[in-house]
Design an enzyme around this catalytic site. Structure first.
Site, PDB file in Angstrom:
ATOM      1  N   THR A  78      -7.153  -6.278 -13.225  1.00 12.02           N
ATOM      2  CA  THR A  78      -6.746  -7.672 -13.408  1.00 12.02           C
ATOM      3  C   THR A  78      -7.961  -8.584 -13.327  1.00 12.02           C
ATOM      4  O   THR A  78      -8.375  -9.189 -14.312  1.00 12.02           O
ATOM      5  CB  THR A  78      -5.700  -8.070 -12.346  1.00 12.02           C
ATOM      6  OG1 THR A  78      -4.632  -7.117 -12.374  1.00 12.02           O
ATOM      7  CG2 THR A  78      -5.151  -9.439 -12.626  1.00 12.02           C
ATOM      8  N   SER A  96      -3.947 -12.302  -6.863  1.00 10.73           N
ATOM      9  CA  SER A  96      -3.959 -11.289  -7.920  1.00 10.73           C
ATOM     10  C   SER A  96      -4.431  -9.953  -7.394  1.00 10.73           C
ATOM     11  O   SER A  96      -5.273  -9.875  -6.490  1.00 10.73           O
ATOM     12  CB  SER A  96      -4.869 -11.748  -9.064  1.00 10.73           C
ATOM     13  OG  SER A  96      -5.032 -10.733 -10.022  1.00 10.73           O
ATOM     14  N   ASP A  97      -3.872  -8.896  -7.966  1.00  7.91           N
ATOM     15  CA  ASP A  97      -4.413  -7.564  -7.727  1.00  7.91           C
ATOM     16  C   ASP A  97      -5.796  -7.498  -8.362  1.00  7.91           C
ATOM     17  O   ASP A  97      -6.040  -8.130  -9.381  1.00  7.91           O
ATOM     18  CB  ASP A  97      -3.487  -6.514  -8.361  1.00  7.91           C
ATOM     19  CG  ASP A  97      -4.097  -5.128  -8.328  1.00  7.91           C
ATOM     20  OD1 ASP A  97      -4.476  -4.690  -7.239  1.00  7.91           O
ATOM     21  OD2 ASP A  97      -4.199  -4.512  -9.398  1.00  7.91           O
ATOM     22  N   LYS A  98      -6.703  -6.733  -7.765  1.00  6.01           N
ATOM     23  CA  LYS A  98      -8.085  -6.688  -8.269  1.00  6.01           C
ATOM     24  C   LYS A  98      -8.218  -5.742  -9.458  1.00  6.01           C
ATOM     25  O   LYS A  98      -8.590  -6.147 -10.550  1.00  6.01           O
ATOM     26  CB  LYS A  98      -9.047  -6.254  -7.159  1.00  6.01           C
ATOM     27  CG  LYS A  98     -10.501  -6.126  -7.624  1.00  6.01           C
ATOM     28  CD  LYS A  98     -11.393  -5.684  -6.504  1.00  6.01           C
ATOM     29  CE  LYS A  98     -11.192  -4.218  -6.165  1.00  6.01           C
ATOM     30  NZ  LYS A  98     -11.630  -3.313  -7.255  1.00  6.01           N
TER      31      LYS A  98
END
Length: 519
Positions: free
Chosen positions: A340, A335-337
């Site tokens: 998110t 996942s993108d940080k």
């Protein structure tokens, strides 16, 4: 109905690399924007400025989808066999189980659909556009390429546009690029081959203006925008079966095989012992019906419904109940940080005054809920609290952000770092709205990336003063003294910069605040 991208999107044009004259020429527009008649023609040509949406399922469709389960197929077969054997009680019981399962699933998924629909309505936005030489506010869906749009702090960019006028404008593009630091926009012409994150003369749909104002011409709308291309790519994705459905299919197959084998074996034994063929057949059917776990579908639906309800309590909408189990089956999530795993909200966690131990700040996000205490968890002394409040007072005057409590929530606008300082001020016991309204600010120097600080000249109860807020290495060279617990001393830049570097290594963004008395 959203058109196919290939039918009207202008592909192959690097809008950021064109001159202002070329923008006018390609969009057939000008400084007075479009006429209402031309805008009406273009909306027929390009379609509405909206993203593709899948067709919403009706209650009846959702109800029928509850029967698409291998185990339900087995139960339906069992109900039919029971009816054939004239076992009406068993038939009624199995039918009730199937219907209860369908009703529970339908209620849960319909509520989720309605919640999702209501959530989308909250994001309906308007835009200030120049039509017929006059600025008017219209729904963002009615924007077309060539429209001249005005953007200000706190507004969401309604479509992709090329910026032609700017006044200290920064835009939060984390929703598109993942970068949490707002991008300062400029009126310039850029090279053709550069990534989206470096296109300083463009504003993209879905991003948010955090500071300043700008104007620009819309170049792409709807599914032709950068975020629209992502939406189309996601919509075209082929969905795979959830892990629960896959396991239920295998389980149903195993049950079917086991029942068939058991009935065949027992049937052979019964025939061998002299039982009639008709009796053996009824015996085998009754055995098959009794071996099927009628209560399992309802049990699964109830468990998934409870899990969906719990997630709703954490502000998560579960549109398909099997998604709950799918999430629980994940062993690796990439996942993108920013935005998110995190909420893309800056929060002050440490306050360090010269010559003192650091103070800890509780609470997260853009709210005033939290407190400031020593590293031992004790309340600040009156002297320390006064100094922290003074720091927050100066920081509030050196910003253009807003943070205030409305009803039972907090509303904010402006640069994320500025809002974080305002949240810190609220936690220290200050009312930032009152400070910003009651103190006369005679000078303001907005933050710029190359300058790395913002500053303000103001007059308050202590007289005429000047405040500065920014990166420690940009602020400290302007300082000659520092206020310690023992009083004012000559500033030790090496010590303070070393402490700032130590905090930076630990992942903190370090900022310094200073003030001066006007001569």
């Amino acid at each position: 109905m959203v058109r196919d991208t290939a039918s009207h999107c202008r592909t192959g044009i690097s809008w950021h690399s064109l001159s202002e004259y070329e923008i006018y020429e390609k969009l057939a527009t000008g400084e007075k924007g479009l006429s209402s008649q031309e805008a009406a023609t273009r909306i027929l040509e390009f379609g509405k400025n909206e993203l593709p949406e899948s067709k919403r399922a009706s209650v009846f469709t959702i109800f029928l989808s509850q029967f698409k389960s291998p185990l339900i197929y087995v139960l339906i077969a069992a109900a039919l066999l029971s009816w054939f054997l004239d076992h009406l009680t068993d038939t009624a019981f199995i039918t009730v189980v199937i219907l209860v399962n369908a009703v529970i699933g339908t209620i849960q998924e319909w509520k989720a659909e309605q919640s999702a629909k209501a959530l989308q309505q909250l994001f309906r936005i308007t835009a200030v556009v120049t039509r017929d030489g006059h600025e008017i506010r219209i729904p963002a869906e009615e924007l077309v390429p060539g429209d001249l749009v005005y953007l200000e702090a706190g507004t969401r960019v309604p479509a992709d546009l090329r910026i032609t006028q700017v006044a200290d404008c920064s835009i939060d593009e984390s929703v598109l690029t993942g970068e949490s630091v707002p991008v300062t926009k400029k009126v310039t012409t850029l090279p053709e081959e550069i990534p989206i994150s470096d296109q300083e003369n463009m504003a993209f749909a879905g991003t948010t203006v955090v500071r300043g104002i700008c104007r620009g011409f819309i170049v792409n709308t709807g599914i032709c925008t950068e975020v629209g291309k992502i939406a189309v790519a996601v919509a075209d994705t082929t969905l795979s079966k959830p892990p629960l459905i896959i396991r239920m299919e295998k389980f149903s197959q195993h049950i079917a095989v086991a029942v068939l084998v058991a009935t065949a074996v027992l049937g052979i034994i019964a025939v061998y012992q002299g039982m009639g063929i008709i009796d053996v057949f009824f015996f085998a059917v009754a055995l098959a019906v009794s071996a099927i776990p009628e209560g399992l579908p309802v049990a699964l639906t109830v468990v998934l419904s409870i899990a969906a309800h719990r997630m709703a309590g954490r502000h998560v909408i579960v549109r398909k109940m099997t998604a709950v189990e799918s999430l629980g089956s994940c062993t690796l999530i990439a996942s993108d940080k920013t935005g998110t795993l995190t909420m893309n909200e800056q929060t002050a966690h440490i306050v360090l005054l010269p010559g003192r131990d650091s103070f800890q700040v509780t609470g997260t996000g853009y709210t005033g809920e939290g407190s400031i205490h020593t590293h031992k968890g004790e309340h600040l002394s009156e002297t320390d609290l006064h100094q922290v409040q003074r720091l927050c007072h100066i920081a509030a005057l050196c910003s253009e952000a807003q943070l205030e409590r409305i009803d039972e929530g907090w509303h904010h606008s402006g640069d994320p770092i500025d809002v974080a300082f305002l949240a810190l001020a609220h936690k220290s016991g200050l009312d930032t709205s009152l400070i910003q309204k009651s103190v006369e600010r005679s000078l303001f120097i907005p933050f710029e990336a190359d300058r790395r600080y913002s500053a303000a000249g103001f007059t308050d109860a202590t007289g005429e003063r000047f405040g500065i807020k920014g990166a420690a290495e940009a602020v400290l060279p302007h300082c000659i003294r520092m206020r310690t617990s023992a009083g004012d001393e000559e500033v030790d830049q090496a010590l303070l910069l070393a402490k700032a570097e130590e905090l930076a290594v630990d992942g903190y963004r370090v900022l310094a605040v200073a003030e001066a008395v006007s001569p």
